[in-house]
Design an enzyme around this catalytic site. Structure first.
Site, PDB file in Angstrom:
ATOM      1  N   VAL A  15       0.869  -1.174   0.000  1.00 28.92           N
ATOM      2  CA  VAL A  15       0.000   0.000   0.000  1.00 28.92           C
ATOM      3  C   VAL A  15       0.907   1.226   0.000  1.00 28.92           C
ATOM      4  CG1 VAL A  15      -1.894   1.201   1.154  1.00 28.92           C
ATOM      5  CG2 VAL A  15      -1.692  -1.295   1.364  1.00 28.92           C
ATOM      6  N   HIS A  60      -7.419   7.237   1.617  1.00 32.94           N
ATOM      7  CA  HIS A  60      -7.506   5.827   1.232  1.00 32.94           C
ATOM      8  C   HIS A  60      -6.342   5.006   1.800  1.00 32.94           C
ATOM      9  CE1 HIS A  60      -8.997   2.502  -1.135  1.00 32.94           C
ATOM     10  NE2 HIS A  60      -7.791   2.308  -1.642  1.00 32.94           N
TER      11      HIS A  60
END
Length: 163
Positions: free
Chosen positions: A88, A95
């Site tokens: 990520v 987000h």
């Protein structure tokens, strides 16, 4: 800040015959290749079997683990440990925080509530350079470390089951 050093625990409980599930998020294919390479090398060096399930992103990993664990149990071929792999990278929105925190929370819940020996190799980074440094086997090798963590937890689970 001092650099953290992590030495593997010296538990020699056998993981022979173990079956490990790797669930990987292929959102960043090239980085994921490096994470998977490190995890697979660690599992092969321990002499355990593994299967790989691929999902689109890190948030899908916990559900895929549950699906795979349940299906394997129904077939009479349960998994002994799980390795979660993904990446990520921080962007311009919230987000990143949602994906990072919720995937980690769901994995922790899964591990604790279902007693799963689990290694979390979802790396959370600010830049691609940080991702590469963490993913490559010759550098921080977080895929290998996640596999090692899963095997360490499996050894502990097996040792405690005999106590």
């Amino acid at each position: 800040m001092a650099e953290a050093r992590h030495a593997p625990l010296k538990d020699q409980t056998s993981v022979s015959g173990a079956r490990v599930l790797i669930v990987e998020a292929r959102f960043y294919d090239d980085i994921q290749d490096a994470l998977l390479e490190g995890a697979v090398a660690e599992l092969q060096s321990a002499g355990v079997r593994h299967d790989v399930v691929t999902v689109p992103g890190a948030l899908e990993i916990p559900a895929a683990i549950v699906f795979a664990l349940d299906a394997a149990e129904r077939r009479g071929e349960p998994y002994d440990a799980v390795v979660a792999l993904g990446c990520v990278v921080r962007g311009d929105t919230i987000h990143f925080e949602i994906v990072s925190m919720e995937s980690a929370r769901a994995l922790m819940d899964l591990s604790v509530k279902r007693g799963v020996a689990l290694g979390n190799g979802i790396i959370t980074v600010d830049t691609d350079a940080q991702a590469w440094a963490r993913a490559r086997a010759g550098e921080l090798n977080k895929g290998g470390h996640a596999a090692q963590a899963a095997l360490t937890m499996l050894r502990m689970k097996r040792r405690l089951a005999k106590a």
